[in-house]
Design an enzyme around this catalytic site. Structure first.
Site, PDB file in Angstrom:
ATOM      1  N   THR A   1     -11.533  15.638   5.494  1.00  0.00           N
ATOM      2  CA  THR A   1     -12.106  15.669   6.835  1.00  0.00           C
ATOM      3  C   THR A   1     -11.002  15.353   7.831  1.00  0.00           C
ATOM      4  OG1 THR A   1     -13.747  14.658   8.321  1.00  0.00           O
ATOM      5  CG2 THR A   1     -12.826  13.236   6.632  1.00  0.00           C
TER       6      THR A   1
ATOM      7  N   GLY B   1      -8.571  20.221  11.157  1.00  0.00           N
ATOM      8  CA  GLY B   1      -8.603  21.323  10.211  1.00  0.00           C
ATOM      9  C   GLY B   1      -7.325  22.117  10.106  1.00  0.00           C
TER      10      GLY B   1
ATOM     11  N   ARG C   1     -13.411  30.628  15.291  1.00  0.00           N
ATOM     12  CA  ARG C   1     -12.448  29.747  14.619  1.00  0.00           C
ATOM     13  C   ARG C   1     -12.980  29.332  13.244  1.00  0.00           C
ATOM     14  NH1 ARG C   1     -12.662  23.945  12.961  1.00  0.00           N
ATOM     15  NH2 ARG C   1     -10.492  23.204  12.937  1.00  0.00           N
ATOM     16  N   VAL C   2     -12.109  29.342  12.242  1.00  0.00           N
ATOM     17  CA  VAL C   2     -12.427  28.844  10.910  1.00  0.00           C
ATOM     18  C   VAL C   2     -11.430  27.739  10.579  1.00  0.00           C
ATOM     19  CG1 VAL C   2     -12.579  29.376   8.454  1.00  0.00           C
ATOM     20  CG2 VAL C   2     -13.385  31.046  10.140  1.00  0.00           C
ATOM     21  N   GLY C   3     -11.937  26.596  10.183  1.00  0.00           N
ATOM     22  CA  GLY C   3     -11.070  25.475   9.860  1.00  0.00           C
ATOM     23  C   GLY C   3     -10.789  25.357   8.377  1.00  0.00           C
ATOM     24  N   ASP C   4     -10.565  24.136   7.929  1.00  0.00           N
ATOM     25  CA  ASP C   4     -10.204  23.906   6.531  1.00  0.00           C
ATOM     26  C   ASP C   4     -11.380  23.834   5.584  1.00  0.00           C
ATOM     27  OD1 ASP C   4     -10.681  20.619   5.868  1.00  0.00           O
ATOM     28  OD2 ASP C   4     -10.656  21.222   7.963  1.00  0.00           O
TER      29      ASP C   4
ATOM     30  N   THR D   1     -17.197  15.983   9.906  1.00  0.00           N
ATOM     31  CA  THR D   1     -17.304  16.812   8.718  1.00  0.00           C
ATOM     32  C   THR D   1     -17.818  15.976   7.547  1.00  0.00           C
ATOM     33  OG1 THR D   1     -15.522  18.290   9.387  1.00  0.00           O
ATOM     34  CG2 THR D   1     -15.950  18.143   7.037  1.00  0.00           C
TER      35      THR D   1
END
Length: 324
Positions: free
Chosen positions: A237, A240, A215-218, A187
């Site tokens: 980074t 997530g 999927r959606v991370g941070d 990231t």
């Protein structure tokens, strides 16, 4: 530089205007070192020119992160890791510390530079700050942002990694962040303090390796993957789901607001994440963080074997490094 338990932290010398970047925190292989350093330096050069032209911090972070998205060394834009379907899915977010406006896109597959579309949402009327998937891509098309084929974002390095991971039926995404396999967590992000004292933060990612579609991370979530206000700006980074759980970026900025130095605030936030979150096969959650305060003092911290990072201040040489 200090090492506290399993966290490495350091301070960027000086204060005032600054461009500070990261290119992911993970066990970066030695044969990828040169590419990471090249990508960091290219992005810093772009940030340097942008600051010297007098661009505001918000626009500087976007230019820097777009350059990192374009460089195939990182897990963002071209070079992104692949999901279980063998496709890239990208997230990005940006925030202006002056007025707390922000914009983000998530789960997009056809945007060359998702950070630019996220930036456009900052200037919208506030009815939408986060757009996902087809809605985000339609918004980008309205702006005239060119669509690209998902295949143009795929590099052979990640195709080979995807094949290796697919052979492990029990693979859990968290294993990547525990150092269990040679898979990237690259990231990218940037924080800037400009000459007028304005702060901004931006983060962009190709997600986690072999994750579920959707999927959606941070990275596109303010307070987690990025955050900026009048006291500080941070970009994260790492794992997530753990960063989301602890709201890593916002916690670190809040510590600066309470009077902590940026390097110590970053260190404490990463330590806290590792102590509180332990999931699946990982013994502890890992992450990296860059952080700048209102006066331009800055620091970084990471709990992985390496973190790609670099910085530039006016009148000084650019610095890029990966090691402890």
């Amino acid at each position: 530089m200090a090492i506290s338990s399993s966290v490495v932290a350091g301070r960027v010398p000086g204060d005032g205007p600054l461009v500070l970047v990261h290119g992911g925190a993970w066990d970066i292989p030695q044969d990828e070192t040169e590419a990471h350093l090249d990508g960091l330096d290219r992005a810093l050069r772009i940030g340097q020119r942008a600051l010297e032209r007098g661009l505001a911090s918000l626009d500087v972070v976007v230019e820097v992160v777009a350059a990192l998205e374009d460089h195939p060394a990182f897990d963002a834009g071209r070079g992104a890791v692949l999901d279980r379907d063998g496709q890239p899915q990208l997230d990005a977010g940006v925030m202006d510390g002056g007025d707390l406006t922000w914009g983000a896109v998530a789960n997009v597959r056809r945007l060359k530079n998702p950070i630019r579309t996220a930036r456009a949402l900052v200037d919208e009327d506030g009815q939408a700050r986060l757009l996902v998937a087809d809605g985000a891509e339609r918004f980008a098309a309205e702006l005239g942002h060119a669509a690209v084929s998902p295949s143009s974002l795929v590099v052979e390095r990640e195709v080979a990694r995807h094949r290796r991971i697919a052979e492990h039926a029990a693979f859990h995404t968290s294993a990547a962040f525990a150092g269990a396999m040679d898979v990237p967590r690259g990231t990218v992000g940037c924080v800037v303090r400009d000459g007028a004292g304005r702060l901004a933060a931006a983060t962009s990612t190709g997600g986690a390796p072999y994750t579920r579609a959707g999927r959606v991370g941070d990275s596109p979530i303010p307070g987690a993957g990025f955050f900026a206000d009048a006291y500080g700006a941070a970009s994260a980074t790492g794992w997530g789901e753990a960063i989301l759980t602890t709201q890593l970026a916002a916690r670190a900025v809040a510590a600066v607001e309470r009077g902590e130095s940026p390097d110590r605030a970053a260190e404490a936030a990463v330590l806290d994440l590792g102590a509180r979150v332990r999931w699946a096969e990982a013994s502890r959650a890992t992450a990296g963080l860059i952080l700048v305060g209102a006066d331009g003092t800055a620091g970084w911290a990471f709990s992985t074997p390496r973190m790609a990072r670099g910085w530039w201040r006016p009148g000084e040489e650019r610095v890029a490094t990966l090691d402890r």
